[in-house]
Scaffold this active site. Structure first.
Site, mmCIF file in Angstrom:
data_model
loop_
_atom_site.group_PDB
_atom_site.id
_atom_site.type_symbol
_atom_site.label_atom_id
_atom_site.label_comp_id
_atom_site.label_asym_id
_atom_site.label_seq_id
_atom_site.Cartn_x
_atom_site.Cartn_y
_atom_site.Cartn_z
ATOM 1 C CE LYS A 1 55.387 68.912 4.310
ATOM 2 N NZ LYS A 1 54.749 68.198 5.323
ATOM 3 C CG ASP B 1 52.170 68.361 10.798
ATOM 4 O OD1 ASP B 1 51.673 68.055 9.577
ATOM 5 O OD2 ASP B 1 51.233 68.652 11.691
ATOM 6 C CE1 TYR C 1 46.404 78.314 2.448
ATOM 7 C CE2 TYR C 1 47.877 76.569 3.385
ATOM 8 C CZ TYR C 1 46.605 77.088 3.199
ATOM 9 O OH TYR C 1 45.723 76.323 3.608
HETATM 10 P P1 ITT Z 1 52.984 65.029 4.191
HETATM 11 O O1 ITT Z 1 52.142 65.199 5.662
HETATM 12 O O2 ITT Z 1 52.819 63.709 3.536
HETATM 13 O O3 ITT Z 1 54.569 65.486 4.663
HETATM 14 P P2 ITT Z 1 51.214 67.358 3.501
HETATM 15 O O4 ITT Z 1 51.017 68.404 2.372
HETATM 16 O O5 ITT Z 1 49.986 66.775 3.871
HETATM 17 O O6 ITT Z 1 52.404 66.312 3.207
HETATM 18 P P3 ITT Z 1 51.471 68.991 6.024
HETATM 19 O O7 ITT Z 1 50.167 67.885 6.848
HETATM 20 O O8 ITT Z 1 52.665 69.129 6.809
HETATM 21 O O9 ITT Z 1 52.062 68.206 4.796
HETATM 22 O O10 ITT Z 1 50.604 69.932 5.375
HETATM 23 C C1 ITT Z 1 51.281 71.219 5.336
HETATM 24 C C2 ITT Z 1 50.611 72.233 4.550
HETATM 25 O O11 ITT Z 1 50.800 73.679 4.908
HETATM 26 C C3 ITT Z 1 50.946 72.194 3.088
HETATM 27 O O12 ITT Z 1 50.100 71.201 2.282
HETATM 28 C C4 ITT Z 1 50.689 73.665 2.666
HETATM 29 O O13 ITT Z 1 49.344 73.873 2.609
HETATM 30 C C5 ITT Z 1 51.236 74.347 4.128
HETATM 31 N N1 ITT Z 1 52.761 74.666 3.893
HETATM 32 C C6 ITT Z 1 53.648 74.129 4.514
HETATM 33 N N2 ITT Z 1 54.664 74.514 4.131
HETATM 34 C C7 ITT Z 1 54.760 75.423 3.228
HETATM 35 C C8 ITT Z 1 55.434 76.153 2.448
HETATM 36 O O14 ITT Z 1 56.929 76.323 2.677
HETATM 37 N N3 ITT Z 1 55.049 77.048 1.455
HETATM 38 C C9 ITT Z 1 53.451 76.983 1.321
HETATM 39 N N4 ITT Z 1 52.792 76.311 2.148
HETATM 40 C C10 ITT Z 1 53.090 75.418 2.982
#
Ligand code: ITT
Length: 196
Positions: free
Chosen positions: A12, A69, A153
């Site tokens: 991200k 999120d 993903y």
């Molecule tokens: P932070 O909370 O520290 O931001 P995190 O990885 O825990 O990091 P999230 O709770 O938002 O973030 O979880 C998002 C998940 O959704 C991420 O770990 C991926 O598995 C999936 N995801 C989100 N955006 C994505 C993307 O652009 N490409 C692929 N998978 C994605």
């Protein structure tokens, strides 16, 4: 303007920085702080979790804070993994473990039953007040991963209008059409009006 980017997800961080590289905004990462508290993502929605992350770090840093999120919602799984996307295969699951679990859950389903969407909800805390920006990209889940680009993903997700996954399409296309790109576009308009 300095904005704290309240995420630990490196995928991200690099996407957000790249998409915003032309704006007079400097993103500071959580790594500039010595002790970073763990935020338990126990909300029921993407909005709840984004707000909790952004507000926690805003209260520590006292500068504008941006959290996101995001997740993948699969139609045939009634919206799962959704807010649990990062830990679909369990706490601390790796991307490939999550991908494997998803493929198992969809095994035997034909392409037309593999519809999914990525969702991104950004929360910016400015002067103590939250502002939300949402984005989505629709597509489908492949039967096996392809490509190495991106994170999470991406190797399984083919956006509508394309033949290959984000893992193959690469960051330039992804940063134009992704859920995160759509949400960041709204944030960009907002910042353009709010930063001088
Ligand atoms: P932070 O909370 O520290 O931001 P995190 O990885 O825990 O990091 P999230 O709770 O938002 O973030 O979880 C998002 C998940 O959704 C991420 O770990 C991926 O598995 C999936 N995801 C989100 N955006 C994505 C993307 O652009 N490409 C692929 N998978 C994605």
């Amino acid at each position: 303007m300095k904005i704290l980017l309240a995420t630990k997800n490196r995928g991200k961080i690099s996407e957000i920085n790249r998409i915003f590289s032309d704006l007079p905004v400097e993103f500071v990462g959580l790594d500039t702080f010595e002790e970073v508290p763990e935020v338990i993502e126990d909300g029921k929605t993407f909005h709840d979790n984004a707000l909790k992350k952004a507000m926690t770090y805003y209260n520590i840093a006292s500068i504008p804070a941006l959290a996101e999120d995001s997740g993948l919602e699969v139609e045939a799984l009634q919206g799962a993994p959704g807010i649990y996307s990062a830990r679909y295969a369990g706490e601390n699951a790796t991307d490939s473990e999550n991908n494997r679990k998803l493929l198992q859950a969809l095994s035997g389903l034909p392409p037309e039953k593999r519809r999914a969407r990525f969702v991104s909800v950004l929360c910016l805390i400015l002067d103590g007040k939250p502002f939300f920006f949402e984005g989505e990209v629709r597509g489908r889940i492949l039967e096996k991963p392809e490509g190495e680009s991106g994170f999470g993903y991406d190797p399984l997700f083919v956006p509508e209008g394309y033949e290959h996954s984000f893992g193959v399409l690469g960051e330039e296309i992804k940063n134009r059409i992704s859920h995160r790109a759509m949400a960041l576009k709204k944030l960009r308009h907002f910042l353009n009006d709010h930063i001088k």
